[in-house]
Design a protein around this motif. Structure first.
Motif, PDB file in Angstrom:
ATOM      1  N   LYS A 148       0.814  -1.216   0.000  1.00 21.38           N
ATOM      2  CA  LYS A 148       0.000   0.000   0.000  1.00 21.38           C
ATOM      3  C   LYS A 148       0.848   1.267   0.000  1.00 21.38           C
ATOM      4  O   LYS A 148       0.366   2.339  -0.376  1.00 21.38           O
ATOM      5  N   TYR A 149       2.091   1.150   0.440  1.00 20.55           N
ATOM      6  CA  TYR A 149       2.887   2.354   0.686  1.00 20.55           C
ATOM      7  C   TYR A 149       4.169   2.424  -0.145  1.00 20.55           C
ATOM      8  O   TYR A 149       5.031   3.253   0.150  1.00 20.55           O
ATOM      9  N   CYS A 150       4.308   1.567  -1.140  1.00 20.45           N
ATOM     10  CA  CYS A 150       5.562   1.606  -1.912  1.00 20.45           C
ATOM     11  C   CYS A 150       5.293   1.556  -3.408  1.00 20.45           C
ATOM     12  O   CYS A 150       4.207   1.196  -3.856  1.00 20.45           O
ATOM     13  N   ASN A 151       6.311   1.917  -4.185  1.00 22.00           N
ATOM     14  CA  ASN A 151       6.230   1.842  -5.636  1.00 22.00           C
ATOM     15  C   ASN A 151       6.472   0.424  -6.128  1.00 22.00           C
ATOM     16  O   ASN A 151       5.786  -0.060  -7.026  1.00 22.00           O
ATOM     17  N   ASN A 152       7.478  -0.226  -5.539  1.00 23.53           N
ATOM     18  CA  ASN A 152       7.824  -1.589  -5.939  1.00 23.53           C
ATOM     19  C   ASN A 152       8.170  -2.400  -4.700  1.00 23.53           C
ATOM     20  O   ASN A 152       8.884  -1.911  -3.809  1.00 23.53           O
ATOM     21  N   LEU A 153       7.670  -3.633  -4.657  1.00 23.82           N
ATOM     22  CA  LEU A 153       7.999  -4.550  -3.567  1.00 23.82           C
ATOM     23  C   LEU A 153       8.642  -5.795  -4.158  1.00 23.82           C
ATOM     24  O   LEU A 153       8.029  -6.497  -4.969  1.00 23.82           O
ATOM     25  N   TYR A 154       9.881  -6.043  -3.782  1.00 21.81           N
ATOM     26  CA  TYR A 154      10.616  -7.214  -4.248  1.00 21.81           C
ATOM     27  C   TYR A 154      10.730  -8.218  -3.108  1.00 21.81           C
ATOM     28  O   TYR A 154      10.961  -7.841  -1.961  1.00 21.81           O
ATOM     29  N   ILE A 155      10.569  -9.508  -3.433  1.00 21.00           N
ATOM     30  CA  ILE A 155      10.577 -10.545  -2.404  1.00 21.00           C
ATOM     31  C   ILE A 155      11.573 -11.637  -2.780  1.00 21.00           C
ATOM     32  O   ILE A 155      11.647 -12.062  -3.939  1.00 21.00           O
ATOM     33  N   SER A 156      12.311 -12.107  -1.777  1.00 18.43           N
ATOM     34  CA  SER A 156      13.209 -13.245  -1.987  1.00 18.43           C
ATOM     35  C   SER A 156      13.014 -14.254  -0.857  1.00 18.43           C
ATOM     36  O   SER A 156      12.654 -13.887   0.266  1.00 18.43           O
ATOM     37  N   THR A 157      13.220 -15.503  -1.175  1.00 20.66           N
ATOM     38  CA  THR A 157      13.232 -16.556  -0.158  1.00 20.66           C
ATOM     39  C   THR A 157      14.455 -17.435  -0.396  1.00 20.66           C
ATOM     40  O   THR A 157      14.845 -17.674  -1.540  1.00 20.66           O
ATOM     41  N   ASN A 158      15.016 -17.904   0.696  1.00 21.10           N
ATOM     42  CA  ASN A 158      16.234 -18.708   0.580  1.00 21.10           C
ATOM     43  C   ASN A 158      16.015 -19.968  -0.256  1.00 21.10           C
ATOM     44  O   ASN A 158      16.889 -20.387  -1.016  1.00 21.10           O
ATOM     45  N   ASP A 159      14.828 -20.584  -0.089  1.00 18.50           N
ATOM     46  CA  ASP A 159      14.565 -21.847  -0.776  1.00 18.50           C
ATOM     47  C   ASP A 159      13.833 -21.685  -2.108  1.00 18.50           C
ATOM     48  O   ASP A 159      13.547 -22.675  -2.789  1.00 18.50           O
ATOM     49  N   GLY A 160      13.518 -20.440  -2.465  1.00 18.51           N
ATOM     50  CA  GLY A 160      12.847 -20.214  -3.740  1.00 18.51           C
ATOM     51  C   GLY A 160      11.363 -20.535  -3.736  1.00 18.51           C
ATOM     52  O   GLY A 160      10.730 -20.571  -4.801  1.00 18.51           O
ATOM     53  N   SER A 161      10.764 -20.737  -2.568  1.00 22.77           N
ATOM     54  CA  SER A 161       9.343 -21.082  -2.494  1.00 22.77           C
ATOM     55  C   SER A 161       8.439 -19.895  -2.784  1.00 22.77           C
ATOM     56  O   SER A 161       7.238 -20.059  -3.008  1.00 22.77           O
TER      57      SER A 161
END
Length: 280
Positions: A148-161
């Protein structure tokens, strides 16, 4: 006072609580923290103020069960009261009015630490990108709230799930290598992660702030337990921080100090688990 009015399970062993504490909520600012005590003879632990509602008089905290005190806290329910809930403590987050473009990098329990800052900057019309990461998809939370409060949200997970497989620092490096630039980068999470972020941003000479959570007892600068070397000076995270210039932090010294009492903490937690029937 200090009554639990909201309790939600966000992820395995991660809890969200709203505490009715009008005096703390009235003065709280982004970047500050509280120190609480669950039992009369219990230890005092610092927790970041994830958010606050001055009108309702509620302070929101998020914590992970990692030891005896957080285990006891997780067993409390709506309507229960916390014995001590002291704050707001520490110096609030400050930013330059001229800065327009911000990037927040948060790993694990660092995610709630950026929330109130992001909300504040968004209200001022700033451009905000966010990178969050966790071990797996079940460790990612606050995704919808942050969107709701950002232009872009990037997500990472160690296991790629979920999101990109790998670490938040890989996304950070890719963004900067592609030519993306920010006036300020803010990192919070495990100390090795923050160190890795700073190692990258130094190459691009981008101002980088970090939020530290070292060993802390009283929260007023008297015990010296939270001391950390910043440049050529010794600072106390509880009164001088918890936010510091990442380029100046002695991360190696901080990691060493944070490990001093791990064995004792593990013993205390194990004994506590056995007493409540949760042991092995």
């Amino acid at each position: 006072m200090n009554e639990i009015v909201i309790k939600q399970n966000l992820a395995p062993n991660v809890w969200f609580m709203g505490i009715y504490s009008p005096q703390v909520a009235k003065k709280a600012k982004p970047g500050q923290f509280v120190i609480l005590r669950v039992t009369e003879k219990g230890e005092r632990i610092p927790l970041t103020i994830a958010d606050f509602d001055r009108e309702k008089g509620v302070v929101y905290i998020i914590f992970q069960v990692v030891g005896k005190t957080t285990s006891l806290l997780s067993q409390l329910n709506i309507g229960d009261r916390i014995i001590d809930f002291v704050g707001p403590l520490g110096m609030p987050y400050e930013h330059s009015p001229e800065d327009k473009d911000y990037l927040f990098v948060a790993g694990g329990l660092g995610i709630p630490a950026i929330f109130s800052k992001v909300k504040m900057l968004h209200s001022e019309g700033k451009n905000i990108d966010i990178i969050i990461g966790g071990r797996s998809k079940e460790n990612i939370f606050f995704e919808d709230e942050l969107k709701k409060y950002c232009n872009n949200l990037y997500i990472s997970t160690n296991d790629g799930s979920y999101g990109k497989k790998g670490f938040v620092t890989e996304i950070l490096n890719d963004l900067l290598e592609s030519g993306k630039r920010y006036d300020e980068i803010f990192a919070v999470g495990p100390v090795p992660m923050m160190k890795a972020v700073v190692d990258i941003t130094k190459r691009f000479s981008i101002k980088t702030l970090v939020s530290l959570n070292p060993i802390m007892v009283d929260g007023t600068g008297m015990c010296g337990g939270c001391r950390v070397k910043i440049g050529n000076e010794v600072k106390f995270a509880c009164v001088d921080g918890p936010i510091f210039d990442g380029f100046e932090v002695d991360f190696d010294g901080l990691m060493k100090r944070n490990s001093y009492y791990q064995d004792l903490e593990n013993i205390s937690y194990k004994e506590h688990k056995c007493k409540i029937g949760l042991g092995e």
